[in-house]
Design an enzyme around this catalytic site. Structure first.
Site: not given
Length: 466
Positions: A165, A334, A367, A371
């Site tokens: 990932c 951020h 949401h 993923n």
């Protein structure tokens, strides 16, 4: 003698100018990025999820209960996307053409949009890096892109597999390193994952998790070190630190592609993953934070640390971040966290002492899109841009984890106010929603801490069930 003295005096100045020029030439700017938007036919809502679950005839009652709990608590909504072969009920027998078609859709949609938005011809690209962890055909995936766009024969092409990932930042780091050698270049990074041929059909709970979390998605990015493009760039890469924890057996095995006892291939995610992520995250921060925090903040923390040490109290890095003894926001505006799962987002938020506002982009990306593996960071970044949070001069910290076990983090500087249209355009007005609860249990079951039961499973439309 006067000439010699003059030359000796000018040498330090000339040396400084050369160093500044070298540093400038190796700068890494991002001109644009484009996330993949799958078609509506690939959407995995509750009805589609129910059909997929019930197609696996190997599942028993315990596995059904586990899946229900996992889907409900995953943090994923009803609008994520699955590979086409799963929608077509072909996940048990994937073909190579299906696998390549899945990636072609992601590659060519994002690249077509990226070239059009940036007004850059594919023939002008000097470097191409493609990262897909779970599929490595021959010719390579980078060759498919070169063939499609008729790219130049002298292009520097790289194909990264098995990086997990966090592969996206590995690819960006590769480009950054190449920019130190190759001047005035344009580079493309394509980050996605091959899910279709890797759908798990067994009953091992630790391997069933991947079906609940991973969804279709990806991103293509255009990077450069050409100074004339600086005014057109949207980000400048300030720092990037990669940490590999593969020497630790527990960390190495917590996120791994294997076959179960019945011979079904899949991706195993163990309970040790969160522990490994926490350990490697701290190791990475110890290297990254001195690079991104202002000197005044580092001096302040050292002073606090010495006072605590003199009193016999040791202070840990994560504790300092939570308590505010080390002010991370003095160097970061951020936080772009890999949307790997609710536990990952919660863990990073707790470790850094982040607010729900700061965690919102990662939660919303999870949401809405799930993923999406290596492409996940860019959906989070796109959410920040769609919400008009990114202003000129802001610093964005990207945090990613991946199999290996790896933690790759970096800091981007925003070069102009960002409000370009992106993959969130059609739904950003609905985010954040009032509730992030997945309606699967409400529609097809009832759940609490003691009892799980499918009570309206007959409501499912099984007309397309294999």
């Amino acid at each position: 003698m006067v000439l010699v003295v003059l030359i000796l005096c000018l040498l330090p100045l000339l040396s400084m100018i050369m160093m500044m020029k070298r540093k400038h030439d190796s700068s890494c700017y991002m001109l644009n990025y484009e996330c993949y938007q799958p078609s509506q036919s690939l959407k995995l809502d509750t009805e589609a999820s129910c059909r997929v679950v019930l197609r696996n005839k190997n599942l028993g009652w315990e596995q059904y209960k586990f899946l229900l709990k996992t889907i409900v608590s995953s943090g994923l909504g009803e609008e994520t996307y699955s590979p086409a072969n799963v929608v077509a009920a072909k996940e048990a027998d994937p073909s190579l053409p299906d696998s390549l078609q899945e990636l072609d859709h992601i590659f060519f949609q994002t690249l077509d949009n990226l070239f059009a938005k940036s007004r850059v011809s594919p023939q002008h690209i000097d470097i191409l890096v493609v990262n897909v962890s779970l599929l490595s055909p021959s010719p390579s995936l980078s060759s498919r892109i070169i063939n499609r766009y008729n790219m130049r024969p002298d292009i520097k092409a790289f194909n990264l597999a098995g990086m997990g990932c966090s592969a996206s930042l590995i690819a960006v780091d590769l480009v950054r390193q190449l920019f130190k050698t190759y001047k005035n270049k344009l580079a493309i990074v394509v980050s996605t994952e091959s899910l279709g041929p890797n759908w798990y059909a067994g009953v091992d709970k630790s391997m069933m998790l991947s079906n609940c979390l991973f969804r279709s998605g990806g991103c293509s990015m255009l990077l450069t070190n050409r100074s004339e493009f600086r005014d057109a760039a949207i980000f400048k890469l300030k720092h990037l630190v990669r940490t590999h924890f593969g020497s630790n057996d527990e960390a190495y095995n917590c996120c791994i592609q294997v076959e179960d006892n019945e011979g079904y291939a899949g991706f195993r995610l163990t309970k040790k993953l969160t522990k490994a992520a926490a350990q490697v995250f701290v190791i990475n921060l110890k290297v990254l934070l001195p690079k991104i925090l202002p000197l005044s903040e580092i001096i302040r923390f050292v002073f606090i640390y010495l006072i605590r040490w003199a009193k016999g109290n040791k202070i840990k890095l994560t504790e300092a971040l939570i308590t505010g003894d080390l002010n991370l926001r003095s160097g970061v505006d951020h936080f772009c966290i890999h949307p790997g799962g609710r536990a990952v987002i919660d863990g990073v938020g707790k470790s850094l002492g982040l607010s729900e506002y700061e965690l919102e982009p990662a939660r919303m990306a999870l949401h809405r899109f799930g993923n999406t593996s290596a492409g996940g960071l860019w959906y989070v970044l796109g959410y920040m841009e769609a919400k008009k949070r990114l202003k000129k001069g802001d610093r964005v910290m990207m945090i990613s984890f991946g199999a290996g076990f790896k933690c790759n983090n970096c800091l981007w500087e925003v070069l102009r106010d960002l409000d370009d249209t992106n993959v969130w355009e059609d739904c950003i007005h609905r985010y954040p929603p009032i509730s992030l609860a997945n309606p699967f249990a409400e529609k097809y079951g009832w759940i609490n801490d003691e009892y799980v039961s499918f009570i309206r499973i007959e409501d499912c439309d099984f007309s397309t069930t294999a």
